[in-house]
Scaffold this active site. Sequence first.
Site, short mmCIF file in Angstrom:
data_model
loop_
_atom_site.label_atom_id
_atom_site.label_comp_id
_atom_site.label_asym_id
_atom_site.label_seq_id
_atom_site.Cartn_x
_atom_site.Cartn_y
_atom_site.Cartn_z
CG HIS B 232 -0.44 -0.34 2.51
ND1 HIS B 232 0.65 0.30 3.05
CD2 HIS B 232 -0.80 -1.28 3.42
CE1 HIS B 232 0.90 -0.22 4.23
NE2 HIS B 232 0.06 -1.18 4.47
CG ASP B 305 -4.47 -2.53 3.27
OD1 ASP B 305 -4.18 -3.58 3.87
OD2 ASP B 305 -4.27 -1.40 3.75
#
Lengths: 318, 421
Positions: B232, B305
């Site tokens: 991320h 995520d």
Amino acid sequence: MAQTGFGQAAGRRRHLLGIGGLDPGQIRAALDLAETYISLNRKGGPRDVLRGRTLVNLFFENSTRTRTSFELAGKRLGADIVNMSTSGSSVSKGETLIDTAMTLNAMHVDVLVVRHDQSGAAALLAQKLDAAVINAGDGTHEHPTQALLDAVTIRRHKGTLENLTVAICGDVLHSRVARSNILLLTTMGSRVRVIAPPTLIPTGVAALGVEVFTDMERGLEGADIVMMLRLQRERMGRAFVPSAREYFRFYGLDAGKLARAKPDALVMHPGPMNRGVEIDSAVADDLQRSVIQEQVEMGVAVRMAVLDLLTREARGNA
Amino acid sequence: MTLLAFTGARIVDPASGHDGPGVLVVRDGLIEGIGATVPAGAEVIDCQGAVLAPGLVDMRVGLREPGEEHKESLAGLAAAAAAGGVTTLMALPDTDPPLDEPALVQFVARRAAAFGSVTVLPCAAATKGCAGRELAEMGLLKEAGAVAFGDGRQAIADARTMRLALAYARAFRAMIVQHPEEPSLASGGAMNEGELATRLGLPGIPAAAEALMVARDLRLAALTGGHVHFAHVSTAEALDLIRRAKADGVRVTCDTAPPYFDLNETAVGGWRTYAKLSPPLRTEADRQAVVAALADGTIDAIASDHQPQDTDAKRLPFAQAEAGGSGLETLLAVTLGLVHAGALTLPAALALLASRPAALLGIEAGRLAPGAPADLVLFDPDRAWQVREEALVGARNTPFDGRPMQGRVLGTWKAGRRVFG
């Protein structure tokens, strides 16, 4: 003043959650009404604006000064006051904030004055509560009634809130008072400077329309108002500044540094003061310069004005 | 024997470059091939012009079972994955207890397999207890089914431990997945540091916290020859470092998640705790840098995520609320936004969602190759809908609540069996 009324809309009604979002007309209306209450208070005339209404003081952080000021303001308007102290009780934890709101709704509270150590706590309560919420300080976000009382005090001495140079000095990073004052004073057309060691200046604060100084003497040059902030001793531990004595040497307000400001500059402090840390006693107690005691009197009047404005709609005489 | 024929679809297989009409034939759960005719006896599935693509491979999904089943069970996770078109996912090890034991790794994979809709491949703990001190048994964990190693939402903070992990993982040809954030800079922070945090009175996390950890780990990857994968990535600064390191031949890859190319920090205005993520939503300039890095290949994969939280964890003052957003069900639609905006072609977007993460994990998935399991997603790239938290089948804490979307999953098949739509 906007037709939508005073304060910010959230949930089912209007609240005072911060200075952010108030327009100059709303601010002026609150200050004018506070002036009215100052004279009424001095005449001692009892008022019954809030008779039969319930005001709850819900303080998740200790504060004698602000809580007493709201209590006095509510009493002078004839409200029933309940002080809920939360330290050690079931509501001392943030997890129960929504539950607290539900309980207060069941009690049919009209106004909730709340202080909490978390930014946004007042806004969270406002979304859920039937009562008008007044933010009496939420974390490092805002303390709107403090900024309003500072503004009344300034206006009474300087006659205006426009084109003044106001220096806000000290722990700006952790100060909700600084944020509310920056928002109010820039909205009303004054120039605001913040003065602090670089470790206590919030990132991006210049975007709020202020000038940033790390040299206090330069920052105080020509100031009309010197607004000191409390440096909480626990900030020392996290090493934002190395020591109290170093802080006082470079950022404490003493007569020498104050000489850089205009000769008639006012000295203000939201209290409680750390004498010898951010302010020298000789300056704090100088009645020619310091309006720190007067701020306290203004506080009651400003809170009466805010209580009055926020309950007008519910009282049906807006 | 079952025989399926998908007709009338635009078939997009980023791995082979196929993009066009055809008949995809599936026999006994395996892809037979893409042809022009429907074989005799096949059950026909008329795709009516929708896009048929490999099932998505999501390389970063937070697990709440074992330990926090009230936030999302494996059953809920499997349903959310199917609704999102995800047929393979890599699960993070920071459960309670953490996935640092071979038996736990097997337990999670086996239990998820029982639902039949998604393959769950554990990323096992890089250090015991995800505590960042002692190396976990990477060899045994790999044998048990782990496909990578990392400490989940915790950065491997100690430089020496990270060095050892990168070096040791080489022996098992596994990458170390890092949550790139210097904890001593980020600690106590609730959102991106800057003007908005100052206005809201919230403690900030500087973009430098990400860049610092990336810079350090790039050096450690160069030192050890190990493969570091940054999860991320959210800042322009970190992406610049990764872009340069790739050019220098460092073994580095990275992914990003939809919030970081679709939202910026203004989403937290009004203390919206559903927009409290880790890493925090960044500035608009950072968001644009993430889009550019997706387009130029610096970013290797888009992962959801997915981080389930329940309302008790989110209905709190902002700084006290838990970080994380659910993401499985919005992964494809938000990514299609980049296609509609012209930032990515559809095959490039699907490569980031399927074939490229599969290649990174070294697994047989994410492509429509003959003989491969028929893991498929069918979607209408143009269909409009609006995200509503109450309409999600998995965890509801979506940062995209209320957002209009263009592109919707119509059906998901796992090994030839329809599991959604």
